[in-house]
Design a protein around this motif. Structure first.
Motif, mmCIF file in Angstrom:
data_model
loop_
_atom_site.group_PDB
_atom_site.id
_atom_site.type_symbol
_atom_site.label_atom_id
_atom_site.label_comp_id
_atom_site.label_asym_id
_atom_site.label_seq_id
_atom_site.Cartn_x
_atom_site.Cartn_y
_atom_site.Cartn_z
ATOM 1 N N PRO A 195 4.631 -3.200 6.912
ATOM 2 C CA PRO A 195 6.029 -2.770 6.820
ATOM 3 C C PRO A 195 6.299 -1.721 5.739
ATOM 4 O O PRO A 195 7.234 -0.933 5.862
ATOM 5 N N THR A 219 4.979 0.975 5.127
ATOM 6 C CA THR A 219 4.851 2.349 5.608
ATOM 7 C C THR A 219 6.074 2.798 6.398
ATOM 8 O O THR A 219 6.195 3.977 6.746
ATOM 9 N N ASN A 220 6.989 1.878 6.690
ATOM 10 C CA ASN A 220 8.242 2.219 7.357
ATOM 11 C C ASN A 220 9.125 3.011 6.393
ATOM 12 O O ASN A 220 9.435 2.558 5.300
ATOM 13 N N GLY A 221 9.536 4.192 6.791
ATOM 14 C CA GLY A 221 10.342 5.041 5.919
ATOM 15 C C GLY A 221 11.636 4.414 5.462
ATOM 16 O O GLY A 221 12.188 4.790 4.429
ATOM 17 N N GLU A 222 12.129 3.421 6.213
ATOM 18 C CA GLU A 222 13.378 2.765 5.820
ATOM 19 C C GLU A 222 13.225 1.936 4.550
ATOM 20 O O GLU A 222 14.212 1.574 3.914
ATOM 21 N N GLU A 223 12.001 1.619 4.162
ATOM 22 C CA GLU A 223 11.786 0.858 2.937
ATOM 23 C C GLU A 223 12.111 1.696 1.698
ATOM 24 O O GLU A 223 12.605 1.190 0.709
ATOM 25 N N LYS A 259 10.026 8.193 1.049
ATOM 26 C CA LYS A 259 9.774 8.374 2.484
ATOM 27 C C LYS A 259 9.598 9.850 2.835
ATOM 28 O O LYS A 259 9.518 10.197 4.015
ATOM 29 N N ARG A 314 6.511 11.022 3.932
ATOM 30 C CA ARG A 314 6.236 9.676 4.426
ATOM 31 C C ARG A 314 5.866 8.841 3.208
ATOM 32 O O ARG A 314 5.741 9.359 2.114
#
Length: 319
Positions: free
Chosen positions: A28, A30-34, A306, A309
């Motif tokens: 998770p 690597t999800n840009g929303e983090e 993010k 990335r």
């Protein structure tokens, strides 16, 4: 096992620039929303702070990172999660935008929060404790202080935290001469939350995060420029600028990714005489580095949010 790291050091030094080695992650994070916005060590764990109010932070054991750096083609690392218990700041802080910095001192953890309401930026300092046996960070509702912003710039607040003895130094990210001719930072007592100020040098562009202090009271900070910030930062002469970059014309700079060393000396923060570490930029896409920690005496780990990335990278210290 150290042979690969040594070869790596001498293969990446390109003139005055140093390339980083990416540490591949999966899961998770690597999800840009983090939007990773800060990092620090707690004991032997690297703690990575998501900007958003998700109820957890990420952690990676140091041994996994060291193993990764001693292998030429290692498998990616999946970070673990630690529970991060807070009130719902989106309901208690007007214009809450997210967490910006994290630092640990013994069992104490401190963070900063960014908010914007009616185009006015606001910054907050919060603190609590960590208990790894319970896999939990806890921030009591009452542990919050609003800190007046030194200068109003859209999307600029307190991006870094540093602890000296029992004082948390809260570092505002913009400290250029044309913005703050008398730059300073807040210093907050961990024991009783008394607030004072500590002087800071003028340094152009942004300070996005800092390392812990070493035994000589020195630390390193991410000094970053995205070209879209030039109109807001109004940079003066860049005292750290290298000739090969702009030939002395600061407005020609489009992107700067570098690390600069500071020292706390006689109650003031100063730049040391050590040359900054210029991180090689291999594409036209600016990387927004938001977190930094030392990696023993070998170098640094740095992380983006993010953009472009989520990236975790190792930067060696100048040999």
């Amino acid at each position: 096992m150290k042979i690969f790291i040594i070869i790596f050091y001498f293969s990446i030094i390109l003139g005055n620039e140093i390339s980083l080695r990416e540490i591949k992650l999966f899961g998770p994070i690597t999800n840009g929303e983090e939007e990773i916005s800060g990092m620090d060590w707690y004991q032997d764990k690297l703690i990575l702070l998501p900007e958003n109010l998700g109820g957890y932070v990420y952690s990676i054991p140091k041994r996994k990172i060291r193993e990764y750096l001693t292998i030429e083609k290692p498998p990616p690392i999946k970070p673990d999660k630690i529970i991060f218990k807070t009130v719902d700041y989106s309901k208690t802080i007007p214009g809450f935008e997210g967490f910006e910095a994290i630092v640990f001192h013994n069992e104490i953890v401190a963070l900063t929060i960014e908010a914007k309401k009616d185009k006015i930026m606001a910054g907050y300092f919060i603190w609590g404790d960590i208990n790894l046996e319970k896999n939990k960070i806890n921030i009591p509702k009452r542990n919050i202080i609003e800190l007046p912003i030194p200068v109003q710039i859209d999307n600029f607040t307190f991006e870094s935290l540093l602890i000296q003895n029992d004082e948390a130094i809260v570092i505002f990210e913009a400290n250029g001469r044309n913005l703050r001719s008398d730059a300073w930072q807040y210093s907050i007592s961990i024991k009783d939350q008394k607030i004072k100020k500590i002087s800071h040098p003028n340094i152009e562009y942004r300070i996005n995060d800092v390392t812990k202090l070493d035994e000589n009271n020195t630390y390193w900070g991410i000094n970053y420029l995205w070209e879209g910030d030039l109109d807001r930062l109004l940079p003066a002469e860049d005292v750290l600028l290298s000739d090969y970059q702009t030939q002395g014309i600061v407005t020609d700079v489009r992107s700067i990714e570098r690390l600069a060393e500071f020292k706390i000396n006689n109650g003031s923060i100063v730049l040391t005489e050590r040359s900054p570490i210029q991180i090689a930029i291999n594409s036209k896409i600016s990387r927004n580095w938001e977190g930094i920690v030392r990696f023993d005496r070998e170098g640094f780990l740095i992380a983006t949010d993010k953009y472009p990335r989520m990236i975790l990278g190792f930067v060696p210290l100048n040999p």
